[in-house]
Motif scaffolding. Structure first.
Motif, PDB file in Angstrom:
ATOM      1  N   MET A 142      48.790  64.567 -49.784  1.00  0.00           N
ATOM      2  CA  MET A 142      48.648  63.207 -49.256  1.00  0.00           C
ATOM      3  C   MET A 142      49.887  62.333 -49.447  1.00  0.00           C
ATOM      4  O   MET A 142      49.966  61.259 -48.852  1.00  0.00           O
ATOM      5  CB  MET A 142      47.408  62.548 -49.855  1.00  0.00           C
ATOM      6  CG  MET A 142      46.123  63.151 -49.283  1.00  0.00           C
ATOM      7  SD  MET A 142      44.678  62.243 -49.787  1.00  0.00           S
ATOM      8  CE  MET A 142      44.658  62.630 -51.523  1.00  0.00           C
ATOM      9  N   GLN A 194      45.717  58.536 -45.656  1.00  0.00           N
ATOM     10  CA  GLN A 194      45.279  58.826 -47.030  1.00  0.00           C
ATOM     11  C   GLN A 194      43.825  58.391 -47.207  1.00  0.00           C
ATOM     12  O   GLN A 194      43.004  59.124 -47.757  1.00  0.00           O
ATOM     13  CB  GLN A 194      46.153  58.089 -48.046  1.00  0.00           C
ATOM     14  CG  GLN A 194      47.518  58.707 -48.253  1.00  0.00           C
ATOM     15  CD  GLN A 194      48.336  57.991 -49.311  1.00  0.00           C
ATOM     16  OE1 GLN A 194      48.011  56.883 -49.739  1.00  0.00           O
ATOM     17  NE2 GLN A 194      49.418  58.614 -49.733  1.00  0.00           N
ATOM     18  N   PHE A 226      51.270  61.450 -46.167  1.00  0.00           N
ATOM     19  CA  PHE A 226      50.443  60.652 -45.261  1.00  0.00           C
ATOM     20  C   PHE A 226      50.705  59.165 -45.478  1.00  0.00           C
ATOM     21  O   PHE A 226      50.992  58.736 -46.600  1.00  0.00           O
ATOM     22  CB  PHE A 226      48.948  60.896 -45.533  1.00  0.00           C
ATOM     23  CG  PHE A 226      48.471  62.301 -45.277  1.00  0.00           C
ATOM     24  CD1 PHE A 226      49.276  63.258 -44.676  1.00  0.00           C
ATOM     25  CD2 PHE A 226      47.171  62.664 -45.635  1.00  0.00           C
ATOM     26  CE1 PHE A 226      48.810  64.547 -44.445  1.00  0.00           C
ATOM     27  CE2 PHE A 226      46.698  63.945 -45.409  1.00  0.00           C
ATOM     28  CZ  PHE A 226      47.510  64.892 -44.816  1.00  0.00           C
ATOM     29  N   ASP A 227      50.522  58.373 -44.395  1.00  0.00           N
ATOM     30  CA  ASP A 227      50.553  56.921 -44.602  1.00  0.00           C
ATOM     31  C   ASP A 227      49.196  56.476 -45.169  1.00  0.00           C
ATOM     32  O   ASP A 227      48.273  57.271 -45.305  1.00  0.00           O
ATOM     33  CB  ASP A 227      50.944  56.185 -43.314  1.00  0.00           C
ATOM     34  CG  ASP A 227      49.901  56.298 -42.205  1.00  0.00           C
ATOM     35  OD1 ASP A 227      48.787  56.811 -42.460  1.00  0.00           O
ATOM     36  OD2 ASP A 227      50.204  55.873 -41.078  1.00  0.00           O
TER      37      ASP A 227
END
Lengths: 189, 276
Positions: free
Chosen positions: B220, B228, B223-224
């Motif tokens: 994660m 997330q 991920f942005d």
């Protein structure tokens, strides 16, 4: 008085901690400057390192966390074994991809990605060390208008890394850890 | 960026990400831009594309090259028994609780080449739990799942893994778990027999079972925030009450939507128990 930069990225390897200890007391919160420090180091000494650095400055010192905002008067230390990248929205991304130049964190990557976002509002400083990390990042940062500083290799405990930089990059300032007046002037000017 | 000979603007990256959605149904738009841009550049350089136009054309018109793109763009760096305190906590705190269940279902989300899945299988074997366990190993990248199935890892890594294993509380001779063949270590097939493989995309796929333990480590961070939150919501929904969620050493549930529903283990390792 505020600095003429928004972000300072310092890269160091063997022999650089003592220099950082001399520099960070000068980074007063009133400079309005965010700082990222990328050290090559072992995993075990994380919290001790943060404490040692925090004792030397009025800025807030913390280990960089994923998605941290880059704030003025804060010093972010790259965690062992993660790359630190800077996003367009001025936040930190941690990255666990392949080592670069046998290094994770990679100083090259942090210089380079910071320069993409900050351009001429970025100052880079490369210190003592035994490998070639940092040089490509400085070249890229220079192209993007960043201000480039390198520790004078003759003052470095391990001169290889700054020596590579001096030979390959046109540096804006060589710094001497025992005389940091010029460094401070360059940050302020 | 400093990759030799190629250049890539932010607009170029957006074009590529748009193409991938339109043509292949893969959405990387919620991935960290700094990471993904660097990896696209690295791929363009490794594959010696002379221009962005050439690269984009190939990616749009060659589904085989798209496969390569997914393999190269996702980060597949992983280790066995990385973060020894984490594994010690699994062994001493989490597994004794799971041992009380009739059947143990564990999900390794974003398993990459499977080093963590095999580490978990070793822990389960040593606590006599492997027979009643199922390890679901999923990744967005089908190519890595083949490696998990094979259970073959570079022999050069074994010294490090053996040290990690011992430091995390392992008592056996680590080399008893694999046979060395040339430059490879082939892990015992009894460890692999409870591993279930499937492709799963945390961007678009949903829950597929209920688990007692979910591990998603160093996934994660790419991920942005909205993605997330999506992934964490999915993990929440896929966990049994009092099940555990394990994250990477620089990841946290703090400041997320679901933090109130979890309680972190006492020693502050990155393992949380679902309590609500």
């Amino acid at each position: 008085m505020a600095a003429r930069f928004d972000l300072l990225v310092i890269g160091g390897s063997a022999g650089s901690l003592s220099v950082v200890m001399k520099i960070i007391p000068l980074l007063k919160p009133s400079l309005n400057l965010a700082t990222v420090i990328v050290f090559h180091r072992k995993q075990s000494d994380d919290s001790a390192l943060i404490e040692v650095l925090a004792g030397r400055t009025d800025c807030r010192v913390k280990e960089a966390d994923d998605k941290d905002d880059l704030l003025p008067a804060h010093i972010y230390v790259a965690p062992a074994d993660y790359h630190v990248l800077i996003e367009k929205n001025k936040t930190i991304t941690l990255d666990f991809s392949e080592k670069i130049n046998y290094s994770r964190p990679s100083i090259d990557l942090s210089f380079d990605s910071a320069a993409e976002v900050y351009g001429p509002r970025l100052a880079c400083l490369l210190l003592s060390g035994a490998n070639a990390d940092g040089v490509d990042g400085l070249l890229s940062a220079k192209r993007q208008g960043a201000f480039i500083m390198v520790q004078n290799p003759s003052t470095a405990e391990v001169p290889y890394m700054p020596q590579q930089a001096v030979e390959k990059v046109s540096c804006d300032l060589l710094i001497d850890p025992d005389n940091l007046k010029e460094f401070l002037a360059a940050i302020l000017e | 960026m400093f990759v030799e000979g190629v250049s890539l603007s932010d607009e170029n990256v957006e074009l590529i990400l748009r193409d991938l959605i339109d043509l292949y149904g893969y959405d990387f738009t919620n991935y960290s831009r700094a990471s993904i841009k660097r990896r696209i550049l690295r791929l363009m350089s490794n594959d010696r594309f002379l221009s962005f136009a050439e690269f984009r054309y190939r990616l749009k018109n060659d589904p085989e090259y798209f496969k390569r793109f997914v393999e190269q763009i996702t980060v597949n760096v992983t280790e066995m028994f990385r973060d020894v305190q984490f594994y010690k906590t699994l062994r001493e705190v989490v597994l004794p609780v799971l041992a009380t269940k009739p059947i143990i279902r564990i999900w390794h989300a974003g398993c990459s080449t499977g080093e963590e899945v095999y580490s978990m299988a070793i822990l389960l074997a040593e606590t006599n739990l492997l027979d009643k366990s199922l390890l679901y190993a999923t990744d967005i990248n089908p190519a890595v799942l083949e490696k998990v199935r094979a259970g073959i890892f570079p022999l050069a890594q074994m010294k490090q893994y053996s040290e990690n294993y011992i430091a995390s509380g392992g008592k056996k001779d680590f080399s008893s778990y694999y046979t060395a063949q040339y430059n490879a270590a082939k892990f015992d097939e009894t460890l692999g027999k409870k591993i279930v493989l499937a492709t799963h995309n945390l961007v678009s796929d949903g829950s597929f079972n209920e688990f007692q333990l979910i591990l998603c480590r160093n996934v994660m961070i790419y991920f942005d925030k909205p993605l997330q939150d999506r992934a964490l919501r999915l993990f929440y929904e896929s966990l049994e009450m009092l099940g555990y969620l394990a994250l990477g050493s620089k990841e946290t549930l703090k400041f997320t939507d679901i933090s109130a529903m979890f309680r972190q283990v006492e020693n502050r390792e990155k393992i949380w128990k679902k309590v609500m």
